[in-house]
Write a protein that holds these residues in place. Sequence first.
Motif, PDB file in Angstrom:
ATOM      1  N   ASP A  51      15.098  -2.850  -2.352  1.00 50.20           N
ATOM      2  CA  ASP A  51      13.944  -3.089  -1.480  1.00 50.20           C
ATOM      3  C   ASP A  51      12.639  -2.897  -2.250  1.00 50.20           C
ATOM      4  O   ASP A  51      11.612  -3.474  -1.897  1.00 50.20           O
ATOM      5  CB  ASP A  51      13.971  -2.130  -0.293  1.00 50.20           C
ATOM      6  CG  ASP A  51      15.227  -2.294   0.529  1.00 50.20           C
ATOM      7  OD1 ASP A  51      15.494  -3.434   0.961  1.00 50.20           O
ATOM      8  OD2 ASP A  51      15.956  -1.305   0.727  1.00 50.20           O
ATOM      9  N   ILE A  62      12.280   0.582   3.259  1.00 48.28           N
ATOM     10  CA  ILE A  62      12.678   0.657   1.858  1.00 48.28           C
ATOM     11  C   ILE A  62      13.758   1.718   1.751  1.00 48.28           C
ATOM     12  O   ILE A  62      13.498   2.913   1.901  1.00 48.28           O
ATOM     13  CB  ILE A  62      11.475   0.989   0.950  1.00 48.28           C
ATOM     14  CG1 ILE A  62      10.493  -0.184   0.951  1.00 48.28           C
ATOM     15  CG2 ILE A  62      11.936   1.298  -0.475  1.00 48.28           C
ATOM     16  CD1 ILE A  62       9.244   0.035   0.157  1.00 48.28           C
ATOM     17  N   ALA A 106      11.567  -8.029  -1.358  1.00 48.64           N
ATOM     18  CA  ALA A 106      11.497  -6.824  -2.197  1.00 48.64           C
ATOM     19  C   ALA A 106      10.119  -6.722  -2.850  1.00 48.64           C
ATOM     20  O   ALA A 106       9.526  -7.728  -3.246  1.00 48.64           O
ATOM     21  CB  ALA A 106      12.576  -6.859  -3.269  1.00 48.64           C
TER      22      ALA A 106
END
Length: 320
Positions: free
Chosen positions: A84, A6, A112
């Motif tokens: 993300d 992320i 995501a």
Amino acid sequence: MDSKLIKQVTVVGTGVIGNGWIARFLAQGYDVIATDPAKSAESRMRTAIDKAWPALLKKGLAAEASKDRLTFEPNLTKAVLNADLIQENAPERIELKQTLIQTIDQHAKSDAIIASSTSGIMPSTLQEKCKKPERVIVAHPFNPVYLVPLVEIVGGKKTSSDVINRAVYFYESIKMKPLVISNEIEGHVADRLMEAIWREALHLVNDGIATTEEVDAAIIYGPGLRWALMGPFLTLHLAGGEQGMKHMLEQFGPALKLPWTKLVAPELTEELTNQVVAGCQQQTAGRSISQLEQRRDHFLIELLQLLEKYWPGANLSGRV
């Protein structure tokens, strides 16, 4: 698992909670895109980050932390396109959140994570209109988000366990304490506990038993001191002496049947509203909200340091 899976975070909604998330993400060295349809959202957001930054400096920033890594994008579709993780912070209205999360789901990358900050709505409800409901979770924080570490992680009926694991790893990487809740329920865990105390506090004021200041003092100088370290169960475990909780339940368990508390909220009449508002104004006379927030932040930083000293092994997520 690499927390850098992320890298790009988008925050949808820049109210108190949204701005708190932005401040925490920035302080931990992340790139953040923020979006909000309100005309003055960007200026309010940047003012909020500036106000939070001194406390974050005192607490300690990640090496890559910078306010310059914040971008405001008014267009929701563009804001979520490359994220993300998307942290949603819209008002607590089911239809609004469902529609917003549905839109995010349509435009976000397929892998995501969509995390809602909702304080009470269940994730199964939020993911109803999504094509990829498995990546929708609740990640409910506590104000001020940039300092208070608890985040309640809740999956819905269609949420993937892999998404939960990725979310836990991410929130741990930004110095939070993820509490994974096994079964979803309205209000999650912490808010349900706070709500019970809040209802009883309103009854005490409404019935003329105590003022707002006296209720606050009863928590601050009594159970609040112990709860900061041990919580209600361990606090009462110690109240049972050498036999711990077993003796405590034997001795005080019968009192649970007595009508000491009133968990049904009192009617929020104009008179009660005025009492509560006037009481809080009297308690804070001569001090602005900004001054009170600054005092709160400094206190929390020192309290968190103390908690880390005396309970460094607290592990809410069950991860080793």
